[in-house]
Design a protein around this motif. Structure first.
Motif, PDB file in Angstrom:
ATOM      1  N   LEU A  57      21.179  14.228 -15.324  1.00 49.72           N
ATOM      2  CA  LEU A  57      21.542  14.346 -16.734  1.00 49.72           C
ATOM      3  C   LEU A  57      23.042  14.517 -16.901  1.00 49.72           C
ATOM      4  CD1 LEU A  57      18.703  16.717 -18.019  1.00 49.72           C
ATOM      5  CD2 LEU A  57      19.041  14.325 -18.678  1.00 49.72           C
ATOM      6  N   GLY A  58      23.632  15.313 -16.003  1.00 50.66           N
ATOM      7  CA  GLY A  58      25.067  15.547 -16.077  1.00 50.66           C
ATOM      8  C   GLY A  58      25.878  14.302 -15.795  1.00 50.66           C
ATOM      9  N   PHE A  59      25.631  13.664 -14.659  1.00 53.63           N
ATOM     10  CA  PHE A  59      26.410  12.476 -14.288  1.00 53.63           C
ATOM     11  C   PHE A  59      26.185  11.359 -15.297  1.00 53.63           C
ATOM     12  CE2 PHE A  59      28.117   8.997 -11.886  1.00 53.63           C
ATOM     13  CZ  PHE A  59      29.041   9.571 -11.029  1.00 53.63           C
ATOM     14  N   GLY A  60      24.930  11.168 -15.710  1.00 59.63           N
ATOM     15  CA  GLY A  60      24.634  10.138 -16.701  1.00 59.63           C
ATOM     16  C   GLY A  60      25.308  10.401 -18.027  1.00 59.63           C
ATOM     17  N   GLY A  61      25.497  11.685 -18.361  1.00 62.38           N
ATOM     18  CA  GLY A  61      26.156  12.036 -19.607  1.00 62.38           C
ATOM     19  C   GLY A  61      27.601  11.591 -19.680  1.00 62.38           C
ATOM     20  N   ALA A  62      28.165  11.190 -18.550  1.00 63.35           N
ATOM     21  CA  ALA A  62      29.531  10.667 -18.540  1.00 63.35           C
ATOM     22  C   ALA A  62      29.619   9.294 -19.192  1.00 63.35           C
ATOM     23  CB  ALA A  62      30.064  10.612 -17.110  1.00 63.35           C
ATOM     24  N   ASN A  63      28.495   8.767 -19.689  1.00 60.74           N
ATOM     25  CA  ASN A  63      28.544   7.466 -20.355  1.00 60.74           C
ATOM     26  C   ASN A  63      29.519   7.477 -21.532  1.00 60.74           C
ATOM     27  OD1 ASN A  63      26.836   7.812 -23.045  1.00 60.74           O
ATOM     28  ND2 ASN A  63      25.616   8.776 -21.426  1.00 60.74           N
ATOM     29  N   PHE A  64      29.755   8.658 -22.124  1.00 59.31           N
ATOM     30  CA  PHE A  64      30.703   8.728 -23.231  1.00 59.31           C
ATOM     31  C   PHE A  64      32.120   8.394 -22.787  1.00 59.31           C
ATOM     32  CE2 PHE A  64      27.235  11.327 -24.885  1.00 59.31           C
ATOM     33  CZ  PHE A  64      27.160  10.873 -26.202  1.00 59.31           C
ATOM     34  N   ALA A  65      32.448   8.687 -21.529  1.00 55.51           N
ATOM     35  CA  ALA A  65      33.790   8.390 -21.034  1.00 55.51           C
ATOM     36  C   ALA A  65      34.053   6.887 -21.012  1.00 55.51           C
ATOM     37  CB  ALA A  65      33.982   8.985 -19.638  1.00 55.51           C
ATOM     38  N   VAL A  66      33.008   6.097 -20.862  1.00 55.85           N
ATOM     39  CA  VAL A  66      33.180   4.640 -20.907  1.00 55.85           C
ATOM     40  C   VAL A  66      33.762   4.225 -22.254  1.00 55.85           C
ATOM     41  CG1 VAL A  66      32.013   2.404 -20.767  1.00 55.85           C
ATOM     42  CG2 VAL A  66      31.293   4.274 -19.264  1.00 55.85           C
ATOM     43  N   PHE A  67      33.266   4.848 -23.328  1.00 59.42           N
ATOM     44  CA  PHE A  67      33.752   4.493 -24.659  1.00 59.42           C
ATOM     45  C   PHE A  67      35.195   4.947 -24.874  1.00 59.42           C
ATOM     46  CE2 PHE A  67      29.115   4.717 -25.164  1.00 59.42           C
ATOM     47  CZ  PHE A  67      28.879   3.464 -25.702  1.00 59.42           C
ATOM     48  N   THR A  68      35.581   6.065 -24.253  1.00 63.51           N
ATOM     49  CA  THR A  68      36.958   6.530 -24.376  1.00 63.51           C
ATOM     50  C   THR A  68      37.928   5.494 -23.823  1.00 63.51           C
ATOM     51  OG1 THR A  68      36.210   8.823 -24.179  1.00 63.51           O
ATOM     52  CG2 THR A  68      38.536   8.411 -23.784  1.00 63.51           C
ATOM     53  N   ILE A  69      37.509   4.783 -22.789  1.00 62.16           N
ATOM     54  CA  ILE A  69      38.316   3.707 -22.213  1.00 62.16           C
ATOM     55  C   ILE A  69      38.142   2.413 -22.987  1.00 62.16           C
ATOM     56  CG2 ILE A  69      38.588   2.246 -20.159  1.00 62.16           C
ATOM     57  CD1 ILE A  69      37.584   4.713 -18.524  1.00 62.16           C
ATOM     58  N   TRP A  70      36.920   2.110 -23.377  1.00 61.79           N
ATOM     59  CA  TRP A  70      36.527   0.794 -23.889  1.00 61.79           C
ATOM     60  C   TRP A  70      36.930   0.566 -25.346  1.00 61.79           C
ATOM     61  CZ3 TRP A  70      30.685  -1.000 -23.749  1.00 61.79           C
ATOM     62  CH2 TRP A  70      30.619  -2.389 -23.782  1.00 61.79           C
ATOM     63  N   LEU A  71      36.699   1.545 -26.212  1.00 63.46           N
ATOM     64  CA  LEU A  71      36.952   1.335 -27.642  1.00 63.46           C
ATOM     65  C   LEU A  71      38.405   1.003 -27.967  1.00 63.46           C
ATOM     66  CD1 LEU A  71      34.637   4.080 -29.202  1.00 63.46           C
ATOM     67  CD2 LEU A  71      34.282   1.607 -29.236  1.00 63.46           C
ATOM     68  N   PRO A  72      39.404   1.734 -27.415  1.00 65.21           N
ATOM     69  CA  PRO A  72      40.792   1.378 -27.749  1.00 65.21           C
ATOM     70  C   PRO A  72      41.173  -0.031 -27.318  1.00 65.21           C
ATOM     71  CG  PRO A  72      40.692   3.581 -26.796  1.00 65.21           C
ATOM     72  CD  PRO A  72      39.338   2.954 -26.598  1.00 65.21           C
ATOM     73  N   GLU A  73      40.502  -0.566 -26.296  1.00 64.90           N
ATOM     74  CA  GLU A  73      40.830  -1.901 -25.786  1.00 64.90           C
ATOM     75  C   GLU A  73      40.368  -3.027 -26.713  1.00 64.90           C
ATOM     76  OE1 GLU A  73      40.513  -0.880 -20.999  1.00 64.90           O
ATOM     77  OE2 GLU A  73      38.796  -1.771 -22.043  1.00 64.90           O
ATOM     78  N   GLN A  74      39.558  -2.691 -27.693  1.00 67.13           N
ATOM     79  CA  GLN A  74      38.962  -3.725 -28.536  1.00 67.13           C
ATOM     80  C   GLN A  74      39.674  -3.926 -29.871  1.00 67.13           C
ATOM     81  OE1 GLN A  74      34.621  -3.542 -28.834  1.00 67.13           O
ATOM     82  NE2 GLN A  74      34.583  -2.106 -27.115  1.00 67.13           N
TER      83      GLN A  74
END
Length: 427
Positions: free
Chosen positions: A341-358
């Motif tokens: 649950l903890g490691f999977g919860g890092a999915n939010f960090a993907v958006f921190t990188i991904w959203l500004p790039e778009q």
């Protein structure tokens, strides 16, 4: 407005003093945000056991679970309302938006500790969430625009770990001083982030990238831009993916402390507080590790691939914890699934990188806030349905196990947003 990826930073660009201060301010704000949010997850059960009878309501196990979910839904609704910080950041600047959001969530988190009934408590949680919700979008935008291009992905992952470091600090505080402070004292610690505002006012400047493209005019123009071609499809796609992530976080992961407390009480154990702190510490440590690994995963598998991997881990963790360990009353097994649950919860960090790039600079904070805040409205509805399910079944097990379904759908929905691996931040 062109969508071609551009960069004003060279691969040799050094990490300057202003960039370091901007990163420190963003991480500090995001960490204190996580600190405040985690307080509720830890003290929801004892707070509601006191406030429900004071409000003329029953306070059985199912009642506490129901009102905990209702409070989460209200918090999510407040977070959805915090979309306003995106347009504020794009029109008036990143720094004033950060300062305003931090002050708001600090004051009203502490206010929850003064509540004498459940309705005042809910109101404070709503208003605190209006502040909390703005911090992710503004901090993520500041870091993306401030640090050198070669470090942007790495620092995006490091930034997002800040919220879980804050959660970890909350767990340590509750473990060592929870009995002495009580649930009210824990909420009073929510005022600590307000001190960060002094640093932000003195040490942090607007990113040069933003200053070079500062615009005038209507505060709502960025909203119109991101909802028109060529950005419309990705804007709605990002919103859908954030709904998936938020459903799992609020209905699954953040309920771990309450769930294990109930398992301990059912077993007649006297260490419910220690176990609640322990599960929070485990999930926080593994989420921090996950955030540090996300930049590597995003470079190796792309933004979409990293998200798929982390969604799959969430499915494993949720089903293991709530479909197996909780109904079996197995505390050891519940703790064993906490790392997933903890490691999977890092999915939010993907958006921190991904959203500004778009998105380009002129609309970046608004687009970031659109996905990360409005997604909370849909998640609030889902959370209320889970609360109803808890009441109907008299247990947390089935309703929370069903939160694996949005992640299963998310495995196929990642194509709604464009893959941006290898692209520079748009101008």
């Amino acid at each position: 407005m062109s969508t071609a990826p551009q960069s004003t930073l060279t691969q040799q660009e050094p990490m300057t003093g202003p960039a370091r201060r901007a990163f420190a301010g963003a991480v500090g704000g995001w960490a204190m945000d996580g600190f405040d949010v985690a307080i509720f997850a830890l003290v929801a059960a004892p707070a509601l056991r006191l406030l429900l009878p004071a409000s003329g309501l029953a306070a059985g196990e199912a009642d506490v679970g129901l009102y905990a979910q209702l409070s989460s839904a209200i918090f999510l609704a407040g977070w959805g309302t915090s979309f306003i910080w995106g347009p504020i950041a794009d029109r008036f600047g990143r720094r004033p938006a950060m300062i305003g959001s931090i002050l708001m969530f600090s004051v009203f988190t502490a206010g929850a500790g003064l509540s004498e009934n459940v309705w005042v408590f809910m109101a404070c949680r709503f208003l605190a969430a209006v502040g909390v919700g703005g911090e992710w979008a503004v901090a993520g935008t500041v870091v993306a625009e401030s640090v050198p291009e070669r470090l942007r992905t790495r620092f995006g992952g490091l930034l997002h770990s800040g919220t879980y470091i804050g959660s970890l600090l909350t767990g340590v505080l509750y473990l060592t001083a929870g009995h002495a402070l009580g649930w009210r004292g824990m909420f009073f610690f929510g005022l600590v982030p307000a001190l960060l505002v002094l640093f932000l006012r003195v040490g942090v400047k607007e990113p040069e990238r933003f200053e070079a493209r500062r615009r005038r005019g209507s505060m709502w123009e960025p909203v119109r831009v991101i909802l028109r071609p060529p950005y419309r499809a990705r804007t709605w796609g990002n919103l859908v993916l954030l709904v998936v992530s938020v459903m799992g976080l609020w209905a699954g992961t953040s309920f771990g402390a309450t769930a294990i407390s109930q398992l301990a009480e059912r077993a007649g154990r006297g260490d419910a507080t220690r176990l609640a702190s322990l599960v929070t510490l485990i999930t926080s440590v593994f989420t921090i590790a996950g955030c540090w690994c996300v930049p590597v995963l995003a470079r190796r598998f792309g933004r979409r691939g990293a998200l798929v991997l982390l969604y799959a881990l969430m499915i494993v963790g949720i089903l293991g914890a709530y479909a197996y360990a909780y109904p079996a009353g197995n505390i050891v097994a519940f703790l064993a699934f906490a790392p997933a649950l903890g490691f999977g919860g890092a999915n939010f960090a993907v958006f921190t990188i991904w959203l500004p790039e778009q998105y380009p600079t002129a609309v970046r904070a608004t687009a970031f806030a659109f996905a990360t805040t409005l997604s909370r409205w849909a998640a609030a509805v889902g959370t209320l349905l889970i609360g109803y399910g808890i009441t109907a079944t008299g247990s947390l097990s089935l309703p929370l196990a069903l939160t694996a379904l949005p992640f299963a759908a998310g495995l196929f929905l990642v194509r709604l947003a464009p893959e941006t691996r290898g692209q520079s931040l748009p101008a």
